[in-house]
Design an enzyme around this catalytic site. Structure first.
Site, short mmCIF file in Angstrom:
data_model
loop_
_atom_site.label_atom_id
_atom_site.label_comp_id
_atom_site.label_asym_id
_atom_site.label_seq_id
_atom_site.Cartn_x
_atom_site.Cartn_y
_atom_site.Cartn_z
N PHE A 190 -5.22 -22.83 30.00
CA PHE A 190 -6.58 -22.32 30.09
C PHE A 190 -6.94 -21.68 28.75
O PHE A 190 -6.13 -20.93 28.18
CB PHE A 190 -6.72 -21.31 31.22
CG PHE A 190 -8.15 -20.95 31.49
CD1 PHE A 190 -8.97 -21.81 32.18
CD2 PHE A 190 -8.67 -19.76 31.03
CE1 PHE A 190 -10.30 -21.50 32.42
CE2 PHE A 190 -10.00 -19.43 31.26
CZ PHE A 190 -10.82 -20.30 31.95
N TYR B 39 -10.01 -13.24 41.98
CA TYR B 39 -11.27 -13.77 42.49
C TYR B 39 -11.22 -15.24 42.86
O TYR B 39 -12.20 -15.79 43.35
CB TYR B 39 -12.42 -13.53 41.50
CG TYR B 39 -12.18 -13.99 40.08
CD1 TYR B 39 -12.31 -15.32 39.72
CD2 TYR B 39 -11.87 -13.08 39.09
CE1 TYR B 39 -12.10 -15.74 38.42
CE2 TYR B 39 -11.67 -13.48 37.79
CZ TYR B 39 -11.80 -14.81 37.45
OH TYR B 39 -11.60 -15.21 36.15
N LYS B 40 -10.06 -15.89 42.68
CA LYS B 40 -9.93 -17.28 43.08
C LYS B 40 -9.35 -17.34 44.50
O LYS B 40 -10.02 -17.02 45.47
CB LYS B 40 -9.07 -18.04 42.07
CG LYS B 40 -9.71 -18.16 40.68
CD LYS B 40 -8.87 -19.00 39.75
CE LYS B 40 -9.56 -19.29 38.43
NZ LYS B 40 -9.73 -18.11 37.57
N ARG C 29 -13.16 -31.58 39.86
CA ARG C 29 -12.06 -30.74 40.32
C ARG C 29 -12.40 -30.18 41.71
O ARG C 29 -13.48 -29.61 41.92
CB ARG C 29 -11.85 -29.59 39.33
CG ARG C 29 -10.54 -28.84 39.49
CD ARG C 29 -10.37 -27.81 38.39
NE ARG C 29 -11.33 -26.73 38.52
CZ ARG C 29 -11.12 -25.46 38.14
NH1 ARG C 29 -9.97 -25.14 37.58
NH2 ARG C 29 -12.04 -24.55 38.27
N ASP D 218 1.12 -17.18 33.89
CA ASP D 218 -0.26 -17.00 34.30
C ASP D 218 -0.40 -17.61 35.69
O ASP D 218 -0.26 -18.82 35.87
CB ASP D 218 -1.20 -17.68 33.30
CG ASP D 218 -2.66 -17.46 33.62
OD1 ASP D 218 -2.98 -17.14 34.78
OD2 ASP D 218 -3.51 -17.63 32.72
#
Length: 432
Positions: free
Chosen positions: A145, A242-243, A391, A217
């Site tokens: 990322f 928050y995912k 995705r 991560d």
């Protein structure tokens, strides 16, 4: 102990085409189906973007109102003591730790993932200056990322001591990149674009055999796959809430530090919340013992309180059960797309092998952006990533087998009718 996959039973006819009735039958025996009612989702929406922003757990609005009207509005500053605000980062950290194979006193919920990566990188460099002062290489992935790469570049420039960045890619596999001249490796457990998952224990063992520290991560792993940090003997880990942890937009991230490293140094963002005696207002910094030294400044209490709402749902199950059902659902998604959309130029870039698959499915298509916009207009919300990647995040707490069927059926219709080619779907949004 998990039970046999209900989807595997319904698909036992081998290559016989699946039906929606098969999916409904699998939902009837899905052990995670009971969690769906613990989330607020709009009518008519199939939400496949929980790997970017999780859905809202029930009770969050009430909890926010309680913090704002009672704890802040009535009790005011007293709530730092009476409502337990001051201990919230560590208390939530202990709760979150159950989902990533960590013990109490090893996690705090605080700051952003980017800031926590900086803390962990700087801490690893400082440790290695004592253990291996000659090393000057930091390893990450070209396809990591972007913030992970950017913050590593920034730290290297800030240190200005001859450190260099080495990128894992198709020409340089991780086994060849992580060698005895490396300080630390920073890898995403699950790749944000493809959903490819590292074997954490294997990579960490290889790193340690070469004297390298590891930072993982977990942004696309925590709350979706079976993470076992202590068992893997990892050194540091960071991630967002928050995912898959459903903490709310921009909710605070977390950092985990192996207990063996916690008291060897203090991290460079030495704010007053990490001080051993913050309310003595001393003029010299002295870090707290343990994980609390990774705190910096005053914490965002409303956001932290909402993180707990998401954690309270997720801790009712286990990471192993979540990942098992996730693999069933992603198997189904892949199979249905290949069976029902096979006439279209969709290329699967997510691994088929369960051992190296996270909890989202990605396909490449030359018109990926437009297709995602058309899906969103039809109530199937996924997201788009460059280049040309559709995705689909699969969150077993609020998605089921029939949801997957319905989403793929809408995708098939959009592809067959070319409705994605409407002018409104070609306009680029600021956030994709």
């Amino acid at each position: 102990m998990t039970t046999a996959s209900p989807f595997a039973v319904s698909a036992s006819a081998g290559t016989a085409p699946l039906t929606r009735e098969d999916c409904v039958a699998a939902d009837a025996v899905n052990p995670l189906a009971r969690f769906r009612d613990q989330f607020e989702l709009p009518e008519g929406v199939l939400y496949f973007d929980g790997n970017s922003l999780g859905a809202r757990p029930r009770g969050t609005a009430e909890r926010a109102a309680e913090v704002i009207t009672a704890e802040w509005g009535t009790d005011l500053v007293r709530s730092w003591n009476t409502a337990g605000w001051f201990d919230l980062p560590a208390r939530l950290g202990d709760k979150l730790g159950r989902l990533i194979g960590a013990g109490d006193g090893e996690v705090v919920v605080t700051d952003s993932t980017t800031l926590n990566i900086f803390k962990a990188l700087a801490a690893a460099v400082r440790i290695q200056k004592e253990d291996h002062p000659e090393r000057r290489v930091i390893v990450t992935e070209r396809d990591n990322f972007p913030t992970d790469v950017y913050i590593t570049e920034g730290l290297i420039e800030f240190l200005d001591q001859g450190y260099e960045l080495r990128l894992i890619d198709a020409d340089l596999p991780w086994q060849e990149a992580i060698t005895d001249d490396v300080v630390v490796s920073l890898l995403s457990h699950v790749n944000y674009r493809t959903g490819t998952m590292y074997n954490m224990e294997k990579v960490t063992a290889h790193a340690h055999a070469n004297g390298v520290l590891t930072i993982w991560d977990l942004a696309h792993a925590a709350g979706a796959v079976d993470v076992q940090l202590a068992a893997a003997k990892a050194d540091f880990a960071v991630g967002c809430t928050y995912k898959y942890l459903n903490g709310g937009p921009g909710s605070p991230a977390f950092i985990w530090v192996n207990a063996a490293h916690q008291d060897r140094f203090w991290q460079p963002l030495s704010g007053w919340w990490g001080h051993a005696r913050p309310f003595e207002m001393e003029t010299h910094y002295e870090p707290q013992a343990g994980i609390r030294r990774f705190l910096c400044g005053t914490q965002p209490i409303v956001s932290l309180a909402l993180v707990e709402c998401g954690l309270d749902v997720t801790v009712q199950t286990s990471p192993a059960e979540l990942h098992r059902v996730s693999l069933d659902l992603t198997d189904l998604f892949i199979r249905l797309v290949e069976e029902r959309c096979g006439d279209h130029p969709l290329t699967l870039i997510t691994p088929r092998d369960h051992a190296v698959r996270g909890s989202h499915v990605s396909f490449e298509h030359p018109n990926g952006y437009q297709i995602i916009q058309a899906l969103t207009a039809r109530g199937v919300i996924g997201d788009y990533r460059e280049p040309e990647v559709l995705r689909f995040g699969v969150t077993p707490l609020y998605l089921g087998y029939a949801d997957v069927w319905d989403a793929v059926e809408i995708l098939r219709d959009i592809l067959d009718t070319r409705s994605w080619d409407a002018p409104e779907f070609h306009r680029r949004n600021a956030v994709t």
